[in-house]
Design an enzyme around this catalytic site. Structure first.
Site, PDB file in Angstrom:
ATOM      1  CG  ASP A  67      -1.838   1.150   1.296  1.00  0.00           C
ATOM      2  OD1 ASP A  67      -1.609   2.144   0.567  1.00  0.00           O
ATOM      3  OD2 ASP A  67      -2.801   1.082   2.073  1.00  0.00           O
ATOM      4  CB  SER A  91      -3.554  14.120 -13.678  1.00  0.00           C
ATOM      5  OG  SER A  91      -4.721  14.245 -14.463  1.00  0.00           O
ATOM      6  CE  LYS A  96      -3.004  11.944  -9.902  1.00  0.00           C
ATOM      7  NZ  LYS A  96      -1.988  10.883  -9.766  1.00  0.00           N
ATOM      8  CE1 TYR A 139      -6.566  11.648  -9.567  1.00  0.00           C
ATOM      9  CE2 TYR A 139      -7.188  13.292 -11.203  1.00  0.00           C
ATOM     10  CZ  TYR A 139      -6.482  12.155 -10.852  1.00  0.00           C
ATOM     11  OH  TYR A 139      -5.701  11.518 -11.791  1.00  0.00           O
TER      12      TYR A 139
HETATM   13  N1  LIG Z   1      -6.995   6.951 -16.303  1.00  0.00           N
HETATM   14  C1  LIG Z   1      -6.976   8.263 -16.407  1.00  0.00           C
HETATM   15  O1  LIG Z   1      -7.849   8.855 -17.057  1.00  0.00           O
HETATM   16  C2  LIG Z   1      -5.882   9.063 -15.755  1.00  0.00           C
HETATM   17  C3  LIG Z   1      -5.658  10.364 -16.210  1.00  0.00           C
HETATM   18  C4  LIG Z   1      -4.626  11.111 -15.637  1.00  0.00           C
HETATM   19  C5  LIG Z   1      -3.853  10.569 -14.634  1.00  0.00           C
HETATM   20  N2  LIG Z   1      -4.095   9.302 -14.204  1.00  0.00           N
HETATM   21  C6  LIG Z   1      -3.238   8.765 -13.132  1.00  0.00           C
HETATM   22  O2  LIG Z   1      -2.566   7.629 -13.613  1.00  0.00           O
HETATM   23  C7  LIG Z   1      -2.267   6.755 -12.523  1.00  0.00           C
HETATM   24  C8  LIG Z   1      -2.727   5.357 -12.885  1.00  0.00           C
HETATM   25  O3  LIG Z   1      -4.126   5.393 -13.101  1.00  0.00           O
HETATM   26  P1  LIG Z   1      -4.909   4.267 -13.942  1.00  0.00           P
HETATM   27  O4  LIG Z   1      -5.893   4.985 -14.734  1.00  0.00           O
HETATM   28  O5  LIG Z   1      -3.942   3.368 -14.566  1.00  0.00           O
HETATM   29  O6  LIG Z   1      -5.699   3.554 -12.735  1.00  0.00           O
HETATM   30  P2  LIG Z   1      -6.036   2.019 -12.461  1.00  0.00           P
HETATM   31  O7  LIG Z   1      -7.089   2.038 -11.409  1.00  0.00           O
HETATM   32  O8  LIG Z   1      -6.252   1.270 -13.728  1.00  0.00           O
HETATM   33  O9  LIG Z   1      -4.676   1.474 -11.828  1.00  0.00           O
HETATM   34  C9  LIG Z   1      -4.194   1.948 -10.608  1.00  0.00           C
HETATM   35  C10 LIG Z   1      -3.364   0.860  -9.958  1.00  0.00           C
HETATM   36  O10 LIG Z   1      -2.881   1.381  -8.724  1.00  0.00           O
HETATM   37  C11 LIG Z   1      -3.122   0.447  -7.688  1.00  0.00           C
HETATM   38  N3  LIG Z   1      -3.300   1.164  -6.427  1.00  0.00           N
HETATM   39  C12 LIG Z   1      -4.272   2.044  -6.088  1.00  0.00           C
HETATM   40  N4  LIG Z   1      -4.112   2.458  -4.829  1.00  0.00           N
HETATM   41  C13 LIG Z   1      -2.999   1.847  -4.364  1.00  0.00           C
HETATM   42  C14 LIG Z   1      -2.316   1.872  -3.125  1.00  0.00           C
HETATM   43  N5  LIG Z   1      -2.742   2.604  -2.087  1.00  0.00           N
HETATM   44  N6  LIG Z   1      -1.202   1.134  -2.989  1.00  0.00           N
HETATM   45  C15 LIG Z   1      -0.751   0.367  -4.018  1.00  0.00           C
HETATM   46  N7  LIG Z   1      -1.367   0.271  -5.207  1.00  0.00           N
HETATM   47  C16 LIG Z   1      -2.475   1.014  -5.367  1.00  0.00           C
HETATM   48  C17 LIG Z   1      -4.401  -0.288  -8.108  1.00  0.00           C
HETATM   49  O11 LIG Z   1      -4.507  -1.552  -7.466  1.00  0.00           O
HETATM   50  C18 LIG Z   1      -4.190  -0.402  -9.615  1.00  0.00           C
HETATM   51  O12 LIG Z   1      -3.469  -1.561  -9.958  1.00  0.00           O
HETATM   52  C19 LIG Z   1      -2.974   7.355 -11.310  1.00  0.00           C
HETATM   53  O13 LIG Z   1      -2.034   8.055 -10.538  1.00  0.00           O
HETATM   54  C20 LIG Z   1      -3.995   8.295 -11.915  1.00  0.00           C
HETATM   55  O14 LIG Z   1      -4.317   9.350 -11.052  1.00  0.00           O
HETATM   56  C21 LIG Z   1      -5.086   8.528 -14.744  1.00  0.00           C
END
Ligand SMILES: NC(=O)c1ccc[n+]([C@@H]2O[C@H](COP(=O)([O-])OP(=O)(O)OC[C@H]3O[C@@H](n4cnc5c(N)ncnc54)[C@H](O)[C@@H]3O)[C@@H](O)[C@H]2O)c1
Length: 246
Positions: free
Chosen positions: A57, A137, A154, A150
């Site tokens: 975590d 982000s 970021k 959120y």
């Molecule tokens: N998907 C989007 O539209 C988007 C856009 C901009 C930024 N982001 C950022 O990209 C990153 C990845 O997002 P994603 O879309 O791939 O999300 P996702 O939910 O597909 O994957 C996130 C991963 O992080 C893990 N995770 C979450 N909380 C955790 C914790 N406390 N400890 C360990 N693991 C943890 C989850 O189990 C998962 O495997 C994030 O930081 C998100 O804010 C996403």
């Protein structure tokens, strides 16, 4: 093989963008350790890619200490750290986000970077090299309404990236961040509130290149910033956003 021989920790590597980064890093020759709270997903990706995984975590200091020890025992050095794991609250007016939810978002998205700096960064400083990549982000550059805390988490990450970069430069450690636009990952539905064709069209309308970002887009950008090709680049927030922030 742009990351040939490099060792890399990728948090949140079990899904979405993190998985795309893991896939590309492995293809480019890196030895990767996936750190995720989703143990089943992490084990699956690790098996598919022939890399290692650890349950963690990112909000817990003890987990960072254990992960760092494990990586050092396995590899003897940590060349790359990708702080990718992140979460959001659901879209709602800022005053309606509960204090508990606020704390959860800030702890996972922001405090995790601080915790990683306490365990991993000293290992990089000790050898005079390393690359840290924070996945922030476009939300931190050009916020959308109703995702206020959120967005702010970021924005914090982007400033932390620059602050870390300037302090760590004399130690040979580079720190950059990616600013992805909405990507079609499991997290997308949480940003949209409801996953409908209308809501998707609304998000897409703000992206000049006309599509969502992909895990592969993040893999490619992350590979560049963490490779020696980016040796003169630090403190940068790279939009991977199809022009959304123009
Ligand atoms: N998907 C989007 O539209 C988007 C856009 C901009 C930024 N982001 C950022 O990209 C990153 C990845 O997002 P994603 O879309 O791939 O999300 P996702 O939910 O597909 O994957 C996130 C991963 O992080 C893990 N995770 C979450 N909380 C955790 C914790 N406390 N400890 C360990 N693991 C943890 C989850 O189990 C998962 O495997 C994030 O930081 C998100 O804010 C996403």
């Amino acid at each position: 093989m742009r990351l040939d021989g490099k060792t890399a920790i990728v948090t949140g590597g079990a899904s979405g963008f993190g998985r795309g980064i893991v896939d590309t890093f492995v293809a480019e020759g890196a030895r990767v350790l996936i750190a995720d709270r989703d143990t089943e997903g992490a084990a699956k990706v690790a098996a598919a890619q022939g890399c290692d995984w650890a349950a963690m975590d990112v909000a817990r200091a003890d987990d960072w200490a254990a992960l760092t020890e494990r990586a050092m025992a396995d590899w003897g050095r940590i060349d790359v750290l990708v702080n990718n794991a992140g979460i959001t609250h659901l879209p709602q007016p800022m005053e309606e986000v509960s204090e508990e939810e606020f704390d959860r978002v800030l702890t996972v998205n922001a405090k995790s970077v601080y915790l990683s700096a306490r365990t991993v960064v000293p290992r990089m400083k000790a050898v005079g090299s390393g690359a840290v990549l924070n996945v922030a982000s476009t939300a931190g550059v050009s916020p959308r309404p109703n995702l206020n805390w959120y967005n702010a988490s970021k924005g914090w990450m982007i400033t932390a990236t620059k602050a870390m970069a300037v302090e760590l430069a004399p130690h040979g450690v580079r720190v950059n961040c990616l600013n992805p636009v909405a990507g079609d990952t499991p997290l997308l539905a949480s940003f949209m509130g409801e996953d409908t064709p209308e809501m998707r069209a609304k998000f897409l309308a703000t992206i000049p290149l006309g599509r969502f970002s992909t895990p592969q887009d993040m893999g490619h950008a992350a590979t560049f910033l963490c490779s020696d090709e980016a040796a003169m680049i630090t403190g940068v927030g790279l939009e991977v956003d199809g022009g959304r922030c123009i």
